[in-house]
Design a protein around this motif. Structure first.
Motif, PDB file in Angstrom:
ATOM      1  N   ASP A 167       0.810  -1.208   0.000  1.00 33.06           N
ATOM      2  CA  ASP A 167       0.000   0.000   0.000  1.00 33.06           C
ATOM      3  C   ASP A 167       0.851   1.269   0.000  1.00 33.06           C
ATOM      4  OD1 ASP A 167      -2.359  -1.524   0.064  1.00 33.06           O
ATOM      5  OD2 ASP A 167      -2.247  -1.670   2.252  1.00 33.06           O
ATOM      6  N   GLY A 168       2.162   1.106  -0.152  1.00 36.98           N
ATOM      7  CA  GLY A 168       3.046   2.263  -0.171  1.00 36.98           C
ATOM      8  C   GLY A 168       3.368   2.811   1.198  1.00 36.98           C
ATOM      9  N   GLN A 169       3.096   2.015   2.233  1.00 37.73           N
ATOM     10  CA  GLN A 169       3.381   2.418   3.609  1.00 37.73           C
ATOM     11  C   GLN A 169       3.978   1.249   4.368  1.00 37.73           C
ATOM     12  OE1 GLN A 169       0.093   4.296   5.666  1.00 37.73           O
ATOM     13  NE2 GLN A 169      -0.852   4.827   3.712  1.00 37.73           N
ATOM     14  N   ILE A 170       4.831   1.571   5.318  1.00 40.00           N
ATOM     15  CA  ILE A 170       5.390   0.529   6.181  1.00 40.00           C
ATOM     16  C   ILE A 170       4.326   0.159   7.202  1.00 40.00           C
ATOM     17  CG2 ILE A 170       7.178   0.005   7.876  1.00 40.00           C
ATOM     18  CD1 ILE A 170       9.007   1.917   6.299  1.00 40.00           C
ATOM     19  N   PRO A 171       3.983  -1.137   7.286  1.00 35.23           N
ATOM     20  CA  PRO A 171       2.945  -1.543   8.238  1.00 35.23           C
ATOM     21  C   PRO A 171       3.416  -1.376   9.677  1.00 35.23           C
ATOM     22  CG  PRO A 171       3.870  -3.458   7.124  1.00 35.23           C
ATOM     23  CD  PRO A 171       4.505  -2.248   6.517  1.00 35.23           C
ATOM     24  N   SER A 172       2.445  -1.374  10.586  1.00 29.83           N
ATOM     25  CA  SER A 172       2.785  -1.281  12.007  1.00 29.83           C
ATOM     26  C   SER A 172       3.669  -2.458  12.395  1.00 29.83           C
ATOM     27  CB  SER A 172       1.518  -1.280  12.864  1.00 29.83           C
ATOM     28  OG  SER A 172       0.917  -2.562  12.837  1.00 29.83           O
ATOM     29  N   ASN A 173       4.428  -2.300  13.454  1.00 25.85           N
ATOM     30  CA  ASN A 173       5.350  -3.351  13.881  1.00 25.85           C
ATOM     31  C   ASN A 173       4.662  -4.669  14.162  1.00 25.85           C
ATOM     32  OD1 ASN A 173       7.632  -1.792  13.603  1.00 25.85           O
ATOM     33  ND2 ASN A 173       7.620  -1.081  15.706  1.00 25.85           N
TER      34      ASN A 173
ATOM     35  N   GLN B  17       3.963 -10.232  12.470  1.00 25.80           N
ATOM     36  CA  GLN B  17       3.108 -11.377  12.155  1.00 25.80           C
ATOM     37  C   GLN B  17       3.351 -11.851  10.727  1.00 25.80           C
ATOM     38  OE1 GLN B  17      -0.903 -10.127  12.906  1.00 25.80           O
ATOM     39  NE2 GLN B  17      -0.571  -9.884  15.092  1.00 25.80           N
ATOM     40  N   GLY B  18       3.429 -10.895   9.802  1.00 22.99           N
ATOM     41  CA  GLY B  18       3.677 -11.245   8.408  1.00 22.99           C
ATOM     42  C   GLY B  18       5.028 -11.904   8.201  1.00 22.99           C
ATOM     43  N   MET B  19       6.047 -11.408   8.884  1.00 16.49           N
ATOM     44  CA  MET B  19       7.383 -11.989   8.756  1.00 16.49           C
ATOM     45  C   MET B  19       7.402 -13.419   9.286  1.00 16.49           C
ATOM     46  SD  MET B  19       9.320  -9.692   7.341  1.00 16.49           S
ATOM     47  CE  MET B  19      11.009  -9.875   7.824  1.00 16.49           C
TER      48      MET B  19
END
Length: 136
Positions: free
Chosen positions: A114-120, A125-127
């Motif tokens: 989305d062109g933004q760094i997601p919250s930590n 969780q994604g990592m």
């Protein structure tokens, strides 16, 4: 299709037949993100601090990724970090820098659709899910 499925699909398709040989490199990239102070935003900031703000911003943005060369990767990450990764992968420092210069932009791009760094929390969780899908 979830964000994670998109990331895994994009990364594994880029790796192609070399997927198994490159899994160590993917793990190193994930380690760079997870173990960097500030996570993904801290890593992006490290590139900005070395005069590569436009390059790092392009990876996060929804537009085309600007390339980075192995020497720039080495200047941001430092010789000791590159040597550590190279040793883990059984590569020369030059080869490790070269491979990181190809994979890091792609992973950052896919983690920021989305062109933004997601919250930590969301990023962590994604990592973890990404690791589970790639390293079974």
């Amino acid at each position: 299709m979830s964000l994670l499925d998109q990331v895994v699909g994009a990364v594994t398709s880029k790796l192609g037949a070399q997927g198994n040989a490159q899994s160590g490199l993917m793990e190193a990239v994930l380690g760079l993100i997870n173990n960097n102070a500030g996570g993904l935003s801290g890593l992006v900031q490290a590139f900005s601090n070395k005069g590569l703000a436009d390059v790092a911003a392009s990876w996060v943005s929804t537009g085309k990724n600007l390339p980075i060369n192995p020497e720039q990767i080495q200047s941001v990450l430092g010789n000791s970090r590159i040597q550590e990764i190279a040793q883990q992968l059984g590569l020369s420092s030059e080869a490790a820098s070269s491979q990181l210069s190809q994979m890091l932009p792609m992973v950052v791009d896919k983690l920021t659709p989305d062109g933004q760094i997601p919250s930590n929390d969301l990023l962590a969780q994604g990592m973890n899910l990404l690791k589970g899908k790639l390293f079974r």
